[in-house]
Design an enzyme around this catalytic site. Structure first.
Site, PDB file in Angstrom:
ATOM      1  N   GLU A 184      -3.806   0.785 -10.968  1.00  0.00           N
ATOM      2  CA  GLU A 184      -4.142   1.731 -12.037  1.00  0.00           C
ATOM      3  C   GLU A 184      -5.135   1.165 -13.050  1.00  0.00           C
ATOM      4  OE1 GLU A 184      -0.049   4.279 -12.249  1.00  0.00           O
ATOM      5  OE2 GLU A 184      -0.060   2.381 -13.298  1.00  0.00           O
TER       6      GLU A 184
HETATM    7  C1  TNX Z   1       3.290   3.363 -11.321  1.00  0.00           C
HETATM    8  S1  TNX Z   1       3.218   1.491  -9.152  1.00  0.00           S
HETATM    9  C2  TNX Z   1       3.002   2.106 -11.813  1.00  0.00           C
HETATM   10  C3  TNX Z   1       3.752   1.580 -12.938  1.00  0.00           C
HETATM   11  C4  TNX Z   1       4.716   2.574 -13.504  1.00  0.00           C
HETATM   12  C5  TNX Z   1       5.389   3.321 -12.379  1.00  0.00           C
HETATM   13  C6  TNX Z   1       6.438   4.275 -12.844  1.00  0.00           C
HETATM   14  C7  TNX Z   1       2.327   0.776  -9.981  1.00  0.00           C
HETATM   15  C8  TNX Z   1       1.739  -0.324  -9.286  1.00  0.00           C
HETATM   16  N1  TNX Z   1       2.129   1.228 -11.226  1.00  0.00           N
HETATM   17  O1  TNX Z   1       2.881   1.115 -13.931  1.00  0.00           O
HETATM   18  O2  TNX Z   1       5.658   1.901 -14.257  1.00  0.00           O
HETATM   19  O3  TNX Z   1       4.428   4.003 -11.650  1.00  0.00           O
HETATM   20  O4  TNX Z   1       7.123   4.845 -11.762  1.00  0.00           O
END
Ligand code: TNX
Length: 555
Positions: free
Chosen positions: A361
């Site tokens: 992300e």
């Molecule tokens: C996605 S999965 C994220 C996290 C969040 C999560 C909540 C991932 C690598 N990043 O930053 O906490 O979803 O479900």
């Protein structure tokens, strides 16, 4: 129909032939009923909860979770008595420690002394290491139970430790209680020979969104090995908190760790405290995989040191739950001095082989910057002797040789994204599978679940179990799959009760996906075995979710 192998009634020759081999009479009937339950489910007629049979020692061989590679019931049971000794007949201090761990597990409920001795005499519970047992590999074991003795054999201590977990499950659930219970303490006669499908069987705990104390982490560490989980991934930094002391950049922890989601006090681990977590994990044969998420998910670091920001201005601490708004400053040289220091200190603390660099992300980092960043950071990890793990977005850059990518997409993630990960897998990047709509432990079970998120949908127990890691990602070779990991993100999770309610029982299914041969996989048989774990989890004080999909015994 795979349960036939699991519930095989072949009579094995007992290693200690002190008694004639006699098939306990109840055995065929009990195993037969399990087979019927499984068959009914597979035929699609087992809609309601299956009846749960009363506990009987031989049946426990068919209830082990994760399902073992091979089970041969046969002969009369082994019985623990007030005179039972645990014979750690090897000079290895690890074997003796496993003997002591077993004794500590069994003493409170049995009330027996269970001395741990070094002698090789007959009888008792024997813990044997044998370098000749090549087929048992690094984690496999054999458990042989007969009236004369209970023998656990492995090639490596980890295998003996896993054998102890199987032994626990072969005793009545009350053995897990910490007060004296009536017994009898019998272990069905027979042989279990067992090795894992995957080397990487993980659970992740996000200690950044909410901070968890050393004792809370240790509690989870105590619970996971019962199901042969062998990796604990700690998500040590994110926008909301930096949780590990770094001597060369002290404000990361003292300021960056000073809050959490919702604005509470937060916290961080001193190096001494972190080492205590590592020691405890090692004693439970869990390898800790530390993660410093970068270049996104870095607000806590950016707030602690203004110079890490492209603007030169530190943002305020963040206590919300948005993602994708923060980025380290990719063009600035100080970014890599900072990361060199952090990775050096963290690698020096880390006995395990992996260092997770996040990489998910990074919505505030351009693609070109992301690729350039990963090209610079991965060699730093290698320089300090560790292997890179990254979330699967890393495959959009150039993963270092030997790196592992952790896939967290969904069934309906775009084919292009899946293809990118599969291509990396074909080129040698190993995969840890953590599909969010299957095994994200922070997803709600259903609309009424009081905790958790639902962006990947609701994930009931069956959904988290009912998939195959070997064939999950189209185009990825099965041999690229290093294993599975169940992440628990903590935006809504802040106590041990929360951890347990969201993790159990789904993490048990993940453990089985990671350990058991694909040939044993089947929901209808699994849910019956899982049901039998209910009283055991309850005896351990685990506040698990009593899914209506599982025929938990009443009472
Ligand atoms: C996605 S999965 C994220 C996290 C969040 C999560 C909540 C991932 C690598 N990043 O930053 O906490 O979803 O479900």
């Amino acid at each position: 129909m795979t349960a036939g192998r699991l519930f095989s009634t072949t009579v094995a020759t007992p290693a200690e032939g002190t008694q004639p081999v006699r098939q306990p009479r109840a055995l065929p009937r009990l195993f037969g009923s399990l087979l019927l339950v499984a068959a009914a489910g597979i035929a699609g007629i087992g809609a309601g909860p299956a009846p749960v049979q009363p506990a009987a020692a031989p049946r426990q061989l068919g209830q082990i979770v994760p399902a073992p590679a091979s089970v041969h019931p046969g002969g009369a049971p082994y019985t623990l008595t007030p005179l039972t000794r645990i014979r750690a007949d090897h000079h290895s201090p690890q074997v003796r420690r496993i003997g002591a761990y077993l004794a500590r597990l069994l003493r409170p409920s049995t009330g027996y002394r269970l001395p741990v001795t070094h002698d090789r005499g007959p009888g008792g519970i024997r813990l044997r290491l044998s370098s000749h047992e090549r087929a048992l590999g690094d984690e496999g074991y054999r458990l042989e139970s007969s009236p004369g003795s209970l023998t656990l054999t492995a090639r490596k201590p980890a295998g003996l430790f896993h054998a102890v977990q199987t032994l626990r499950q072969l005793l009545p659930a009350a053995v897990e209680k910490d007060t004296r219970q009536p017994g009898p303490w019998q272990i069905a006669g027979g042989t279990v020979t067992d090795t894992p499908r995957y080397a990487y069987r993980g659970a992740m705990l996000d200690v950044s969104r909410h901070f968890f104390t050393v004792d809370q982490v240790k509690r989870y560490i105590d619970q996971l090995p019962l199901y042969k989980i062998n990796r604990l991934h700690l998500h040590l930094s994110d926008d909301q908190g930096w949780r590990i002391a770094v001597d060369s950049w002290p404000r990361l922890a003292t300021y960056g760790g000073s809050t959490q989601v919702g604005g509470g006090r937060g916290g961080y681990y001193t190096k001494a405290q972190y080492k205590e977590i590592l020691r405890h994990a090692a004693s439970r044969y869990l390898e800790v995989v530390p993660e410093i998420d970068m270049p996104g998910h870095t607000n806590a670091a950016l707030a602690s040191y203004a110079e890490l920001n492209c603007s030169g201005v530190a943002p305020p601490l963040y206590t919300g739950t948005d993602v994708g708004f923060s980025s380290l400053c990719v063009p600035k040289p100080v970014t890599y001095d900072f990361l060199d220091d952090v990775v050096r200190e963290l690698a020096a603390l880390t006995p395990g082989r992996y260092l997770h660099i996040g990489g998910d992300e990074a919505h505030s980092t351009s693609h070109a910057d992301y690729v350039a960043f990963m090209d610079k950071v991965q060699p730093i990890v290698a320089k300090y002797g560790k292997t890179v793990v990254g979330w699967h977005q890393l495959t959009g850059a150039t993963p270092a040789k030997g790196a592992l990518a952790q896939y967290w997409g969904l069934d309906d993630t775009s084919n292009a994204e899946k293809a990118q990960v599969a291509r990396a897998a074909r080129n040698g990047t190993g995969l840890i599978l953590s599909p969010a709509d299957r095994i994200y432990l922070d997803m709600k079970y259903n609309k009424d679940t009081p905790l958790g998120l639902d962006w990947a949908g609701f994930v009931e127990v069956r959904r988290s179990y009912d998939w195959d890691p070997g064939t999950y990602l189209p185009g990825a070779p099965a041999s690229a799959v290093a294993g599975v990991e169940a992440p628990l993100w903590s935006e809504t999770i802040s106590t041990s009760d929360h951890i347990e309610f969201m993790a159990f029982p789904r993490v048990v299914g993940v453990a089985e996906l990671g350990w058991s041969p694909a040939s044993t996989h089947g929901w209808e048989a699994y849910r019956v075995r899982l049901a039998a774990q209910g009283p055991r989890m309850a005896a351990l004080g685990i506040d698990f979710y009593r899914s209506p999909q599982v025929p938990w015994p009443s009472g």
